[in-house]
Design a protein around this motif. Structure first.
Motif, PDB file in Angstrom:
ATOM      1  N   TRP A 141       0.769  -1.092  -0.056  1.00  0.00           N
ATOM      2  CA  TRP A 141      -0.090  -0.027   0.053  1.00  0.00           C
ATOM      3  C   TRP A 141       0.769   1.266   0.024  1.00  0.00           C
ATOM      4  CZ3 TRP A 141      -4.963   0.527  -1.166  1.00  0.00           C
ATOM      5  CH2 TRP A 141      -5.500  -0.587  -0.865  1.00  0.00           C
ATOM      6  N   LEU A 172      -3.725   5.880   5.140  1.00  0.00           N
ATOM      7  CA  LEU A 172      -3.485   4.489   4.917  1.00  0.00           C
ATOM      8  C   LEU A 172      -3.676   3.911   6.260  1.00  0.00           C
ATOM      9  CD1 LEU A 172      -0.427   3.760   2.888  1.00  0.00           C
ATOM     10  CD2 LEU A 172      -2.619   3.106   2.225  1.00  0.00           C
ATOM     11  N   VAL A 204      -8.156   4.996  -5.315  1.00  0.00           N
ATOM     12  CA  VAL A 204      -8.164   3.839  -4.153  1.00  0.00           C
ATOM     13  C   VAL A 204      -9.579   3.515  -3.896  1.00  0.00           C
ATOM     14  CG1 VAL A 204      -7.744   3.282  -1.593  1.00  0.00           C
ATOM     15  CG2 VAL A 204      -6.259   4.419  -2.892  1.00  0.00           C
TER      16      VAL A 204
END
Ligand SMILES: Nc1ncnc2c1ncn2[C@@H]1O[C@H](COP(=O)(O)OP(=O)(O)OP(=O)(O)O)[C@@H](O)[C@H]1O
Ligand SMILES: [Mg+2]
Lengths: 253, 296
Positions: free
Chosen positions: A122, A150, A184
């Motif tokens: 990620w 994140l 995302v």
């Protein structure tokens, strides 16, 4: 004092976010500040709802209610478990970028190496490749925001409550980050409540824009954004909606 | 809405272009060898002014004693003290080892007990109310009076000294550690709640690491008071140690040796302090960094 983990008011997956006529006041030494005054907001599962309003109108307070960090004085809040991306990045200065991003996994009991292995791709995806071991102080503002994002994403909760995620950034980095976020959410759909005071950002990212008034916070207007994605900030639909939001905020366009 | 790229963006671009080479990866927090040299040079430069002041003071002292006709039994000249440092080095060294051992053991005991006490007080409001006033009151007990009592009770070995040192060092460790726990950003604690972290997880992942720099600060204060405690403890019930040697030197009319003993004691204190500073820099490199921008 630390309390128990935040408990969302109702845990029934598939609710999305339902806030109904919520009121919330803060009492500090005699004075009472009415932060929210009858606010209603809906986000169906998978929807992105953006909330715009002037500073101090109760946006952060609203997200805290959604995340179960506080209880409303009146009204109801029903939502799926939500992860918060706080207004300040609040990264842990002693942890590397990858460990900060993986914090939720560690809390859940994953061994360190597995948590890192899970988070590392990620970071790569978010343009943080090569910075896995850097501590927050060694990262730029934009990079820290990405790590903070994140961290909430990897908490794996169906709802993301994003509190002005790009406010502290310059225009170019912000545009970049908005693109990242849209990207995302395409591959990793979540119910998102995104708070901002950037009208353009609200229109670009939201399926719906909720406009709030100055304190005490009320919803003055809710606008549907029926525009295909990705949206460009110069396209007529975006410009028109931007005007509409500014008008609702009482700002001369 | 596009302004010129801020310095931040350019900075980030540059870093990204430089890739992993810019920030030393792999060995966490290990600075490049050059950085150590730089740091050493900077440290030397930063002590130079202080060194100059000390040399001036010593010079003035020397002149005062030599030219002022001061009785060397009242005030020895610096050169006499230096001579004693050299002549009595075996004696000073053996007594240094005794005191250093007492202080090291005392401080380790104070840190262990102090940390444990701070954690207990932090976790339980009831115990905080029960223990904190006692803790503060314990500071009212004068060490010089405590030492002979402990000597009567615990004998004349190393134990009463270690206990006195631990007692005086305990308080600063507890208080600064508690302050460290209390200084944790409440928003951070709330964030941990949204990550489903329970009380223990939050303590272990956030509060404890956040308080470590405070523990170090407390230990630094503890070192200073520990040296004082050691001297008092040795005056009361010792047959060795720097405090004992000092007392003997005075009694035997050897003021130069007494001063030399004091110098060694100072060196011990400064050495321990420096040790803590170095340890902090190596083990907690993230502490004492300028606040990150995102933390405004
Ligand atoms: N814990 C608190 N105690 C007392 N007052 C509070 C508290 N939290 C918020 N308030 C008050 O409630 C109002 C709304 O605060 P909130 O942080 O929700 O605003 P906001 O819309 O997020 O503002 P901004 O855009 O500046 O972040 C403010 O007037 C604030 O002073
Ligand atoms: Mg806010």
């Amino acid at each position: 004092m630390i309390e128990a983990p935040a408990q969302p008011p109702v845990r029934s997956p598939g609710t999305g976010v339902r806030v109904e006529r919520v009121t919330k006041a803060f009492r500090t030494r005699g004075a009472t500040v009415r932060a929210l005054d009858g606010v209603s907001l809906r986000a169906e599962p998978g929807e992105i709802v953006t909330v715009v309003g002037p500073s101090g109108c109760g946006k952060t307070t609203l997200l805290e209610l959604i995340c179960g960090l506080s209880r409303p004085d009146g009204g109801t809040v029903e939502c799926d478990p939500a992860a918060l991306m706080p207004q300040r990045d609040l990264l842990l200065p002693w942890l590397s970028a990858v460990d900060n991003a993986a914090l939720a996994l560690r809390v859940r009991g994953l061994p360190r190496e597995r948590a890192r292995a899970h988070a590392a791709p990620w970071l790569e995806r978010f343009g943080l490749g090569g910075f896995e071991q850097a501590r927050p102080a060694q990262l730029s503002g934009g990079m820290r925001q990405r790590v903070s994002f994140l961290r909430s994403l990897l908490a794996g909760k169906p709802v993301l409550a994003l509190d002005e995620p790009f406010a502290a950034l310059d225009a170019i980095t912000r545009a970049e980050m908005q693109g990242w976020l849209a990207h995302v959410l395409d591959s990793e759909p979540r119910t998102v409540v995104l708070v901002t005071h950037d009208v353009e950002e609200a229109v670009l990212l939201g399926d719906r824009v909720v406009v709030m008034s100055a304190r005490p916070g009320r919803v003055v207007r809710t606008l549907e954004v029926d525009l295909p994605r990705p949206r460009r900030r110069t396209e007529p639909g975006v410009l028109a909606l931007r005007e509409a939001v500014l008008e609702a905020l009482g700002v001369q366009g | 809405m596009s302004g010129p790229a801020g310095p931040e963006v350019r900075d980030e671009r540059a870093r990204r272009a430089g890739g992993a080479g810019v920030i030393p990866p792999a060995r966490k927090g290990a600075p490049a060898p050059g950085a150590w040299l730089d740091a050493a040079r900077r440290a030397r430069l930063s002590v130079l002014p202080a060194l100059a002041v000390i040399l001036c003071l010593l010079g003035a002292w020397e002149l005062y004693v030599d030219l002022g006709g001061v009785d060397p039994l009242v005030l020895p000249a610096p050169h006499a003290v230096l001579a004693s440092l050299y002549d009595d080095r075996a004696l000073l060294w053996s007594n240094f080892l005794v005191t250093a051992r007492e202080i090291a053991l005392g401080i380790v005991a104070a840190m262990a007990a102090g940390l444990a006490m701070a954690v207990v007080i932090h976790f339980s409001p009831t115990l905080r109310r029960a223990l904190y006033p006692l803790l503060v009151a314990s500071q009212a007990v004068p060490v010089p009076m405590l030492a002979p009592v402990l000597a009567l009770w615990l004998g004349f070995g190393i134990l009463p000294k270690v206990v006195v040192i631990a007692l005086v060092s305990f308080f600063p460790v507890v208080v600064t550690t508690l302050a460290g726990f209390a200084a944790v950003d409440p928003e951070l604690l709330r964030l941990m709640r949204t990550l489903d972290a329970g009380r223990l997880e939050t303590f272990r992942r956030v509060e404890l690491p956040a308080a470590l720099p405070s523990v170090v600060t407390g230990t630094k204060i503890a070192i200073v008071v520990a040296v004082i405690g050691a001297v008092f403890a040795e005056w009361m019930s010792a047959s060795s140690g720097l405090g004992y040697l000092f007392e003997q030197s005075i009694a035997q009319l050897l003021p130069a040796r007494a001063f030399a003993t004091t110098a060694v004691l100072c060196a011990l204190s400064i050495g321990l302090f420096t040790l803590m500073t170095v340890a902090e820099r190596r083990l907690l490199p993230w502490a004492n960094q300028p606040k990150s921008e995102g933390d405004r």
